[in-house]
Motif scaffolding. Structure first.
Motif, PDB file in Angstrom:
ATOM      1  N   THR A 193      43.173  49.282  33.879  1.00 34.55           N
ATOM      2  CA  THR A 193      43.882  48.846  35.086  1.00 34.55           C
ATOM      3  C   THR A 193      44.554  50.037  35.774  1.00 34.55           C
ATOM      4  O   THR A 193      44.673  51.129  35.197  1.00 34.55           O
ATOM      5  CB  THR A 193      44.961  47.801  34.741  1.00 34.55           C
ATOM      6  N   SER A 194      45.052  49.794  36.981  1.00 33.37           N
ATOM      7  CA  SER A 194      45.664  50.879  37.758  1.00 33.37           C
ATOM      8  C   SER A 194      46.942  51.388  37.111  1.00 33.37           C
ATOM      9  O   SER A 194      47.369  52.511  37.381  1.00 33.37           O
ATOM     10  CB  SER A 194      45.961  50.401  39.183  1.00 33.37           C
ATOM     11  N   ASP A 195      47.566  50.565  36.237  1.00 35.71           N
ATOM     12  CA  ASP A 195      48.758  51.067  35.541  1.00 35.71           C
ATOM     13  C   ASP A 195      48.444  51.482  34.109  1.00 35.71           C
ATOM     14  O   ASP A 195      49.347  51.608  33.273  1.00 35.71           O
ATOM     15  CB  ASP A 195      49.925  50.071  35.614  1.00 35.71           C
ATOM     16  N   ALA A 232      44.820  47.642  41.471  1.00 35.21           N
ATOM     17  CA  ALA A 232      45.725  48.414  42.344  1.00 35.21           C
ATOM     18  C   ALA A 232      46.182  47.568  43.521  1.00 35.21           C
ATOM     19  O   ALA A 232      47.178  47.881  44.175  1.00 35.21           O
ATOM     20  CB  ALA A 232      45.027  49.680  42.844  1.00 35.21           C
ATOM     21  N   ALA A 233      45.439  46.505  43.819  1.00 38.63           N
ATOM     22  CA  ALA A 233      45.806  45.625  44.933  1.00 38.63           C
ATOM     23  C   ALA A 233      46.624  44.436  44.444  1.00 38.63           C
ATOM     24  O   ALA A 233      46.815  43.469  45.185  1.00 38.63           O
ATOM     25  CB  ALA A 233      44.545  45.147  45.655  1.00 38.63           C
ATOM     26  N   PRO A 287      43.340  56.515  36.490  1.00 39.27           N
ATOM     27  CA  PRO A 287      43.013  55.812  37.736  1.00 39.27           C
ATOM     28  C   PRO A 287      42.938  56.746  38.951  1.00 39.27           C
ATOM     29  O   PRO A 287      42.037  56.625  39.785  1.00 39.27           O
ATOM     30  CB  PRO A 287      44.166  54.802  37.891  1.00 39.27           C
ATOM     31  N   LEU A 288      43.869  57.692  39.016  1.00 37.82           N
ATOM     32  CA  LEU A 288      43.887  58.634  40.135  1.00 37.82           C
ATOM     33  C   LEU A 288      42.612  59.489  40.136  1.00 37.82           C
ATOM     34  O   LEU A 288      41.986  59.705  41.178  1.00 37.82           O
ATOM     35  CB  LEU A 288      45.121  59.528  39.986  1.00 37.82           C
ATOM     36  N   SER A 299      41.328  50.812  50.806  1.00 41.69           N
ATOM     37  CA  SER A 299      41.477  49.436  51.331  1.00 41.69           C
ATOM     38  C   SER A 299      40.880  48.435  50.333  1.00 41.69           C
ATOM     39  O   SER A 299      41.259  47.261  50.327  1.00 41.69           O
ATOM     40  CB  SER A 299      40.777  49.290  52.686  1.00 41.69           C
ATOM     41  N   LEU A 300      39.958  48.891  49.500  1.00 39.55           N
ATOM     42  CA  LEU A 300      39.330  48.080  48.436  1.00 39.55           C
ATOM     43  C   LEU A 300      38.687  46.801  48.960  1.00 39.55           C
ATOM     44  O   LEU A 300      38.531  45.834  48.214  1.00 39.55           O
ATOM     45  CB  LEU A 300      40.363  47.718  47.351  1.00 39.55           C
ATOM     46  N   GLU A 301      38.288  46.818  50.236  1.00 37.18           N
ATOM     47  CA  GLU A 301      37.774  45.582  50.847  1.00 37.18           C
ATOM     48  C   GLU A 301      36.601  44.972  50.094  1.00 37.18           C
ATOM     49  O   GLU A 301      36.605  43.791  49.741  1.00 37.18           O
ATOM     50  CB  GLU A 301      37.324  45.869  52.277  1.00 37.18           C
ATOM     51  N   GLU A 302      35.582  45.825  49.819  1.00 33.90           N
ATOM     52  CA  GLU A 302      34.370  45.292  49.165  1.00 33.90           C
ATOM     53  C   GLU A 302      34.674  44.834  47.750  1.00 33.90           C
ATOM     54  O   GLU A 302      34.202  43.798  47.296  1.00 33.90           O
ATOM     55  CB  GLU A 302      33.291  46.379  49.102  1.00 33.90           C
TER      56      GLU A 302
END
Ligand code: RUB
Length: 317
Positions: A193-195, A232-233, A287-288, A299-302
């Motif tokens: 995960t992002s964290d 991250a979102a 993650p970075l 934006s992580l749209e997809e």
């Protein structure tokens, strides 16, 4: 539209764990799309989109599967030529193989000659690391936990034995007992995960706690595809809860609630490093590095669109 047999069969095989392990699951889904394109080469758009929806939803805790399916959709937006799509998918699969090879090379340096490794579940990525260290002539043994309820440890033990690596096979609850014999604790990962939390087979986190108790370093062998960008979102990493009958026949315990979570999340402070194709990094930095390496659009749209589709919008309330 009715989906071809190959897609439905692959989806069933993944759900039933006849195909298991994050890498194998992603590859099986991509192979099913290739077969679909080979056998139904006209009007592909609807059929590929439907196949992606079905395959992406087979196992929720699998960002590598979702990344593979997002890749297919992205390519489909560029071209509807089956030949071009098949070539692009094969190329993506080759990149997965190359990444695992690089991880094996990097990770093998963490396997001590004359030492003992302890592992859990069945990870192609972790096994490749061990096989590469053995190929280099390092002499070590591997303590393998059986991994209830589905005994994926047997698969690991068989793979290691057939590579000539000595195996000690133990029940899951013996992990603490054997941890103080270990020099390294090594597993794969389903999601990061992002964290910096690492999702892997249930029991992985418990063993990480034991590893910390004995100051045994815990390394996670995982391609950058295991990073789950949607976390991250603000989305939670979904933890798959499987059929309780994998644990026990419920009629043996009338009245008991039987739970069967497939994965747990190891917190970053218990993880020494993530061994990836771009190097070994602490779980907070990883993650970075992945965002930079894979040029993920912040934006992580997809990614979010496919995640919502695959999870049936379960986190959209
Ligand atoms: C398998 C598992 C593996 C990861 C990584 O769980 O937890 O450690 O998937 O595998 P399951 P790989 O048997 O429920 O799929 O390194 O092969 O991607």
């Amino acid at each position: 539209m009715a989906l071809p047999e190959v897609v439905l069969r692959t989806a069933e095989d993944i759900k039933a764990l006849r195909v298991q392990g994050a890498r194998n699951v992603a590859k099986a889904a991509l192979d099913a799309i290739i077969k679909l394109l080979e056998t139904h080469p006209s009007d592909i758009k609807d059929s590929v989109v439907s196949a992606v929806k079905v395959l992406a939803a087979t196992r929720p805790t699998e960002p590598a599967l979702r990344d593979a399916m997002t890749f297919v959709l992205r390519k489909l937006a560029e071209t509807e030529d089956p030949g071009e799509l098949i070539a692009a998918i094969r190329n993506y699969e080759q990149e997965m193989v190359d990444a695992e090879r690089r991880i094996a090379e990097i990770g093998s340096r963490k396997i001590p000659d004359g030492g003992t490794v302890i592992t859990h579940c069945h990870s192609s990525t972790a096994i490749n690391v061990l096989v590469e260290a053995h190929r280099q002539g390092k002499d070590f043994k591997v303590i393998v936990t059986e991994t209830r309820p589905r005994y994926q440890g047997k698969l690991t033990a068989r793979d290691l034995l057939s590579a000539g690596i000595p195996v000690v096979y133990v029940v899951d609850s013996a992990a603490y007992f054997f941890m103080h014999d270990a020099d390294v604790y090594l597993t794969g990962a389903d999601a990061i995960t992002s964290d910096g939390y690492v999702a892997n087979k249930i029991g992985t986190a418990l063993m990480a706690v034991a590893a910390r108790r004995f100051d045994v370093p815990y390394y996670v062998a995982a391609t950058t595809l295991k990073y789950d960008p949607v976390t991250a979102a603000g989305y939670w990493e979904p933890i798959e809860e499987r059929d309780p009958r994998e644990v026990i026949d419920p009629s043996e315990l009338p009245g008991a609630e039987i739970r069967n979570p497939a994965f747990d999340l190891t917190p970053p402070d218990l993880v020494t490093g993530i061994i990836s194709e771009i190097g070994i990094y602490g779980p907070q930095v990883f993650p970075l590095m992945v965002m930079q390496h894979r040029h993920i659009d912040p934006s992580l749209e997809e990614e979010i669109a496919l995640f919502r589709l695959a999870s049936g919008g379960s986190q959209d309330s």
